[in-house]
Structure formats: structure tokens, C-alpha cells
Design a protein around this motif. Structure first.
Motif, short mmCIF file in Angstrom:
data_model
loop_
_atom_site.label_atom_id
_atom_site.label_comp_id
_atom_site.label_asym_id
_atom_site.label_seq_id
_atom_site.Cartn_x
_atom_site.Cartn_y
_atom_site.Cartn_z
N PRO A 182 0.81 -1.21 0.00
CA PRO A 182 0.00 0.00 0.00
C PRO A 182 0.85 1.26 0.00
N THR A 183 0.24 2.32 -0.48
CA THR A 183 0.85 3.64 -0.36
C THR A 183 0.49 4.21 1.02
N GLU A 184 1.04 5.37 1.32
CA GLU A 184 0.75 6.00 2.60
C GLU A 184 -0.75 6.30 2.73
N ASP A 185 -1.37 6.77 1.66
CA ASP A 185 -2.80 7.06 1.69
C ASP A 185 -3.62 5.79 1.92
N GLU A 186 -3.19 4.69 1.30
CA GLU A 186 -3.92 3.44 1.48
C GLU A 186 -3.78 2.92 2.91
N LEU A 187 -2.60 3.11 3.50
CA LEU A 187 -2.40 2.71 4.90
C LEU A 187 -3.32 3.51 5.82
N LEU A 188 -3.40 4.81 5.60
CA LEU A 188 -4.28 5.64 6.41
C LEU A 188 -5.74 5.24 6.22
N GLN A 189 -6.10 4.89 5.00
CA GLN A 189 -7.47 4.48 4.74
C GLN A 189 -7.79 3.17 5.46
N ARG A 190 -6.85 2.24 5.46
CA ARG A 190 -7.07 0.97 6.16
C ARG A 190 -7.21 1.20 7.66
N ARG A 191 -6.41 2.13 8.21
CA ARG A 191 -6.53 2.41 9.65
C ARG A 191 -7.86 3.07 9.97
N ASP A 192 -8.35 3.92 9.06
CA ASP A 192 -9.64 4.57 9.29
C ASP A 192 -10.78 3.55 9.24
N VAL A 193 -10.68 2.59 8.34
CA VAL A 193 -11.77 1.62 8.15
C VAL A 193 -11.72 0.52 9.20
N GLY A 206 7.41 -24.47 15.73
CA GLY A 206 7.19 -24.33 14.31
C GLY A 206 7.30 -22.89 13.82
N TYR A 207 6.84 -22.67 12.61
CA TYR A 207 6.85 -21.33 12.04
C TYR A 207 5.76 -21.23 10.98
N GLY A 208 5.44 -20.02 10.59
CA GLY A 208 4.41 -19.83 9.58
C GLY A 208 4.23 -18.37 9.26
N SER A 209 3.23 -18.07 8.46
CA SER A 209 2.89 -16.69 8.10
C SER A 209 1.40 -16.51 8.29
N MET A 210 1.02 -15.35 8.83
CA MET A 210 -0.39 -15.08 9.09
C MET A 210 -0.85 -13.85 8.32
N LEU A 211 -2.11 -13.87 7.93
CA LEU A 211 -2.75 -12.72 7.31
C LEU A 211 -3.53 -11.99 8.40
N VAL A 212 -3.21 -10.73 8.62
CA VAL A 212 -3.86 -9.95 9.67
C VAL A 212 -5.30 -9.64 9.26
N THR A 213 -6.24 -10.03 10.13
CA THR A 213 -7.66 -9.79 9.86
C THR A 213 -8.30 -8.85 10.87
N GLY A 214 -7.66 -8.62 11.99
CA GLY A 214 -8.21 -7.73 13.00
C GLY A 214 -7.10 -7.12 13.82
N VAL A 215 -7.22 -5.83 14.12
CA VAL A 215 -6.18 -5.13 14.88
C VAL A 215 -6.81 -4.34 16.03
#
Length: 658
Positions: free
Chosen positions: A5-16, A181-190
Motif C-alpha cells: 500500500p501507499t501511505e494514503d492506502e495505509l491511512l485508509q485501512r486504519r480509518d476503516v 514451528g513457524y508460519g505466516s499469518m494474514l492480519v484480519t483484525g487489529v
């Protein structure tokens, strides 16, 4: 790849979706602290006495002279309340700053195919976060890839049993720990939209927990207060008897109070003066400022240590640090820089000079080696599109091996695309090795990587110059053992690579997660030596500890020869002294001793090599039983049991009396 994401997209994700921060309870203002300070019983007594004295003084002696006594008491009370409230308010701010610093965890995130570190507060929904053993899950999410991932959810569910995560149970909760173990997670809630966020919303940041020293000082103040109150009661009784029996006289010799002749107002004023004297005795006797002074001193010490990059979680740590008699220190990342580099390599029975010159190795042997390096790793290699330098991430050892792999011609993404991972055995601190099963056009290969002497003991053959497999006879095994010993004596960490072929029909079709990878009858590919230099100033720091009477011990999972070499370089071992048992010992030998034997030898141990997390814990417990106040330093999860054993130890009481 993760989002890009761009900076604007990051801000939009935080707003939503919200920011990854938790709501904090409103901090008390200075007026609340003033109100709390006024609740002190002694101050209440003083204020009542001052009010009575002020009222009667002005009524009997006039406004100009009658306010002196009561006004003086009010002024003293005001100063005490002001100092107490101001100090507590500033201390509250210091704790808030410390909590904010403690919660600002740095995590790895994958964005646009590139892995980098950022603050946990900067995560947004849609980020991909790699998880390894010991990491805290930074937000709610879904497992998208991983192997043998086990999560400790006890902080959320209360269940001590670890929970295995896979495609059938992919949900991860914020605040839990990666146990294996180890793995990768997709963030769905913050933030507040996570289970951990809902829990944190109901908790205060500062629990107001008193330290052991504060408890003892408050006990002393209470005892002195009781003594002062008793003395004040006796004085009050004596003065009252003398006053009302006519034995208290004025400076001119006349009796202050005589029943039937002294006015009611004069008699009442005399009684008030006697009561004021008794209250003054109580106030003077109780050292109220002592616990406050200690708390402020400790808070100041914590703040000062924070400026020196040392974050103290508990005030009691500041109190007891000066009483420590021994320090059990980890090696990697603590005494050393934790910047590993491959400086020596032994393949096809010979030493490569330079270590990245693989021209003498056959193409098939090199391909096997590169396949093992690229697939049996928790690190990544990012190649920028502009052709710049590769960005290698992972643990220090993984970064060193991957960087060396690039030097010998490894194309990380190409190798991983040509083979698929069937099953992974993550690196285990007990077995000191990690393995992976991969399938390619040439069949199924089981690659192992780990501590050189342990992997070597499982090898029954080795790869020759022409790529053929030769039996590992005693002579060849001794050659490799000698190479390992020589590298270890030079402070090198020795890592061996081995593999074996596996019949695809022997691989279980179902429950592959429970498949135990073959770890015997391996073929040795080679051994590398990795250098991790000491931190600047470590030798001086060790000498300062010795001059202060504090013994420094090294407890590490590395080879015993490597541990001795680093200990000599750091000054923990004296080159002119004895560096054999029991001063230098392996964790296995210490572990197999009885509790009594461990207690007898613990004082003498200076270096412990090849130690497991439990070995470190056993050493700390043995030293504590010998009466030591133990400090533990380390930066890995394998140090956690020993670190935990130093918290809340009963010897704190002994330390506080010194």
C-alpha cells in the motif's frame, strides 16, 4: 507477497479497520492525586487540629496573632499534600512512558514481497506477518502457510496445552505465543477489534504493585507510627492529668487550670493545646517521606536506565541488582554481536579456500547443497528489481548461511520454485537440528541442518568429489571431527548439512503433520564455520563485574570448544587458569547429575556448553540454593525458563537485608 500500500492506502485501512493500538483508561489528573493525598489519616488529624486551633486562636487572640499556630499546621499539611501529589503524578507519567516503550514491539511484516521490521502499532489489516518460535502474535489473523505451528493460548483461554494450527484450525489470536514451528499469518483484525484488545480495554496500565522494599518500608513506617501513637497517648494522658489537677503552671508561676475558677474557654483552649502536642508527636514520629523517597528514586533509576537502552520491567529489579552475586549470561547476541558470517567451509572431504569457491564440487553435489540451503530455512532472500544488493532476512545464523548460498550461486526463488515442501521439522533446541522433506523431479530428499557433531553422528556416508556416495569409515569420521574441533577452537559455530533420499511410497498419505522425518543413515554434504565476534567493551564489562565481586558465567547452547574460545576472548576464563571440568562442562553432564551433586559443583562452573533451556534453569536453581542472588541475561526464548526462575525468588528477602 503481502500488500503493497501507499501511505494514503495505509491511512485508509486504519480509518476503516482501526489502528493496532489498545484503548487506555483515562489517566488521573493532578486533582485526583491531591484528593488521594488528603486521605491520609495523620493529615486528616492535623487538618482537624489546625482548624480547631485556627478558629479558637483567632477568637481568643485576635486575627492578627491568633492564626499563627493553626496557620503553621495548615502550611505544613499543604506542603506535604503538594509534594506527595506532585511526586505521585510524575511517577505515574514515568510509568506511562515505560509502558508505552514496553508495548512498542518491533515485528517483521511482508509488504510487496519484501520483509522488514516495523512497530506493532503500524500493522494494518491485510498485512502478512511471519511467525517464529517465541514470537508474540501481534494481531488477530489467519494462518496462510506454515509447518508444525503450535500456539500457546494460555494467556487467552487458560489452557496450558499448546494448540496446533493448520488449514483445519487456522485462526490465530493476538497476544498468544508461538511455542513451536513457524508460519505466516494474514492480519484480519487489529487493536480493539481483537480478542486481546477487548481484554486490554478492561485492564488498567498500572496495577500499582508495591515492590518488596516498599512493603518493608511501609511496615517500618507503620510500626513507628504505632509507637508514636502510643507515646502520644501516654503524653496526652499525662498532660491532661497534670492540667486538670492544677499541676500545669504558666511562666509566671500561676496555675493554668483550676476547677471552678478557670473559665470554660480557657480550659478548652488548654485541652486543645495538649491535643495538638500529642498530634505533633504522631506526625513527627511517622517517616511518611521515606517510602515516597524510595519510590521516586527507583522510578528515576528506571528512567535513567531507559536512556541507557535498558528497560526495567519491575522496580524490584533495580532494588536487587546491587545485591547480585553471580551473572549467568547467554553468549549469542548478548556477549557477541550476533552478526554471523561463514568464514570456513569443508566439503567433499577438503577445505574450501576461499570458503565460497565451489568450482571443485560437481554440479549435482552443488545442486543438492543449494536445495538444502534454500528449502531448509526460515529466512528469505529478496532481490530488488533494480538489481541492487539482495536483502537477506531471518535469524543471524540463517542470514549467514543464505548469504553464503548466494555467493556459491544460489538463486533462492528459482530453487524454491523447482521443488515443493512436503513436511518440515523446525529447528529444535533439544535436538539441535532442523529438517525438511522436499519433492522435486529427482525424487524426495530429506535435508537436515544443525549442530555439526550431532549431524555427523547420524551420517553413515559422505559425498565425494565426483558426486558419488562413499561410506563414512572411522578414518573419514575422524577427519571431519578434527575439522569441527579446529573450527570450534577458533570460536566458529559449526553447522553441518546432510541429506537422504526417501521412497515416496513410505510417505504417509494422511496425517503427514505427524510424520517423523528420517534422521539416521544420512549422507554428509559439508560443514561450515560461522564467526560471531564479541561485542566491543564486553571484556571490560566482565572485568568490572569481577572487580565488584560478581562472578560471570557463560551458559550457551554452542559447542563446548566454541564456548571456551569465546569465554577466553571475553575474559570470563583466564588463559593462565584451569579451563577443564568442573569449570567448563557440557549441559548433558550437568543434567545427568543428582540434585545434591549439582549443588556441590554449581559454584565452580564458569562455562556451560551445549546447554538446553532446562540446563540453564537447573543451574540457576542450584546457585539459588547455594545462597546466590542470580542475574540472568539473554535474548532468546531458550533463556526464558532461567529468566523466569529469577523472578520473585525468596532470596530477595535476604538481599534486601544486606
Amino acid at each position: 507477497m503481502g500488500i503493497n500500500p501507499t501511505e494514503d492506502e495505509l491511512l485508509q485501512r486504519r480509518d476503516v479497520f482501526g489502528a493496532n493500538t489498545y484503548p487506555r483508561k483515562k489517566r488521573k489528573n493532578i486533582l485526583r492525586f491531591i484528593f488521594d493525598a488528603c486521605k491520609d489519616l495523620t493529615l486528616i488529624i492535623l487538618m482537624v487540629a489546625a482548624a480547631i486551633s485556627l478558629t479558637l486562636g483567632m477568637a481568643t487572640e485576635g486575627v492578627e496573632e491568633g492564626w499563627y499556630e493553626g496557620g503553621s499546621i495548615f502550611l505544613a499539611v499543604f506542603l506535604v499534600i503538594l509534594v506527595t501529589a506532585t511526586s505521585d503524578y510524575r511517577q505515574s507519567l514515568q510509568f506511562q512512558h515505560l509502558n508505552e516503550e514496553k508495548q512498542n514491539i518491533q515485528v517483521e511484516v511482508l509488504r510487496g514481497g519484501k520483509r522488514f521490521r516495523t512497530s506493532i502499532f503500524e500493522l494494518v489489516v491485510g498485512d502478512v506477518v511471519p511467525l517464529n518460535i517465541g514470537d508474540q502474535v501481534p494481531a488477530d489473523g489467519i494462518l496462510i502457510s506454515g509447518h508444525s505451528l503450535a500456539i500457546d493460548e494460555s494467556s487467552m483461554t487458560g489452557e496450558s496445552k499448546t494448540v496446533h494450527k493448520d488449514q483445519k484450525a487456522p485462526f490465530l489470536m493476538s497476544g498468544c505465543k508461538v511455542a513451536d514451528g513457524y508460519g505466516s499469518m494474514l492480519v484480519t483484525g487489529v487493536g480493539i477489534n481483537t480478542e486481546w484488545g477487548q481484554l486490554m480495554a478492561n485492564l488498567s496500565e498500572d496495577n500499582g504493585e508495591e515492590t518488596p522494599l516498599q512493603v518493608r518500608l511501609n511496615g517500618v513506617a507503620t510500626f513507628i507510627g504505632m509507637v508514636g501513637l502510643s507515646v502520644a497517648g501516654v503524653v496526652l494522658g499525662v498532660l491532661a492529668i497534670r492540667y486538670f489537677t492544677g499541676h500545669t503552671k504558666n511562666p509566671d508561676g500561676t496555675v493554668q487550670f483550676r476547677a471552678g475558677t478557670t473559665g470554660l474557654k480557657q480550659g478548652f483552649m488548654g485541652a486543645i493545646r495538649i491535643l495538638t502536642i500529642a498530634v505533633t508527636i504522631v506526625v513527627v514520629a511517622v517517616p511518611e517521606g521515606l517510602p515516597l523517597a524510595v519510590t521516586l528514586t527507583l522510578a528515576y533509576s528506571m528512567r535513567k536506565m531507559m536512556r541507557d537502552k535498558a528497560l526495567v520491567r519491575r522496580l524490584s529489579s533495580c532494588e536487587t541488582m546491587g545485591s547480585a552475586t553471580t551473572i549467568c549470561s547467554d553468549k549469542t547476541g548478548t556477549l557477541t554481536l550476533n552478526k554471523m558470517t561463514v568464514v570456513e567451509a569443508h566439503f567433499i572431504g577438503t577445505r574450501l579456500d576461499p570458503c565460497d569457491d565451489v568450482r571443485a564440487i560437481s554440479s549435482s553435489s552443488a545442486a543438492l547443497l543449494i536445495e538444502g540451503i534454500a528449502q531448509n530455512t526460515t529466512g528469505t532472500v529478496f532481490l530488488p528489481e533494480d538489481g541492487g544488493a539482495a536483502d537477506v532476512t531471518g535469524s543471524p545464523t540463517e542470514k549467514a548461511i543464505l548469504s553464503w548460498g548466494l555467493k556459491i550461486g544460489m538463486d533462492f526463488n528459482d530453487v524454491r520454485s523447482k521443488s515443493s515442501v512436503l513436511h518440515v521439522f523446525p529447528f529444535n533446541s533439544e535436538k539441535k537440528r532442523g529438517g525438511v522433506a522436499v519433492q522435486s523431479d529427482t525424487g524426495v530428499h530429506i535435508h537436515w541442518k544443525g549442530a555439526a557433531e550431532l549431524v555427523l553422528s547420524s551420517c553413515k556416508s559422505w559425498l565425494s568429489l565426483d558426486g558419488s556416495v562413499q561410506p563414512m569409515d572411522a578414518q573419514k569420521r575422524n577427519v571431519y571431527k578434527k575439522s569441527i574441533e579446529d573450527m570450534a577452537k577458533s570460536s566458529l559455530r559449526c553447522v553441518a548439512f546432510a541429506y537422504c533420499q526417501c521412497d515416496i511410497e513410505k510417505i504417509p498419505k494422511e496425517d503427514i503433520a505427524d510424520w517423523k522425518l528420517p534422521e539416521e543413515d544420512l549422507t554428509l554434504l559439508g560443514i561450515v564455520g560461522i564467526k560471531d565476534p564479541c561485542r566491543p567493551g564486553v571484556r571490560n564489562a566482565v572485568q568490572l563485574c569481577k572487580n565488584a565481586g560478581v562472578k560471570v558465567r557463560m551458559v550457551t547452547g554452542d559447542n563446548i570448544e566454541t564456548a571456551k574460545a569465546i569465554a577466553l576472548e571475553c575474559g570470563i576464563l583466564d588463559a593462565n587458569g584451569v579451563i577443564s571440568e568442573p569449570f567448563v562442562i557440557e549441559g548433558k553432564a550437568f543434567r545427568e547429575m543428582s540434585e545434591i551433586a549439582r549443588g556441590e559443583i554449581a559454584d565452580k562452573i564458569t562455562v556451560m556448553g551445549r546447554s538446553s533451556p532446562n540446563d540453564k534453569l537447573l543451574l540457576v536453581q542450584a546457585l539459588k540454593r547455594k545462597g546466590h542472588v542470580v542475574a540472568v541475561t539473554g535474548d532468546g526464548t531458550n533463556d526464558a525458563p532461567a529468566l523466569h526462575a529469577c523472578q520473585g525468588q525468596k532470596l530477595l528477602k535476604k538481599a534486601l537485608t544486606l
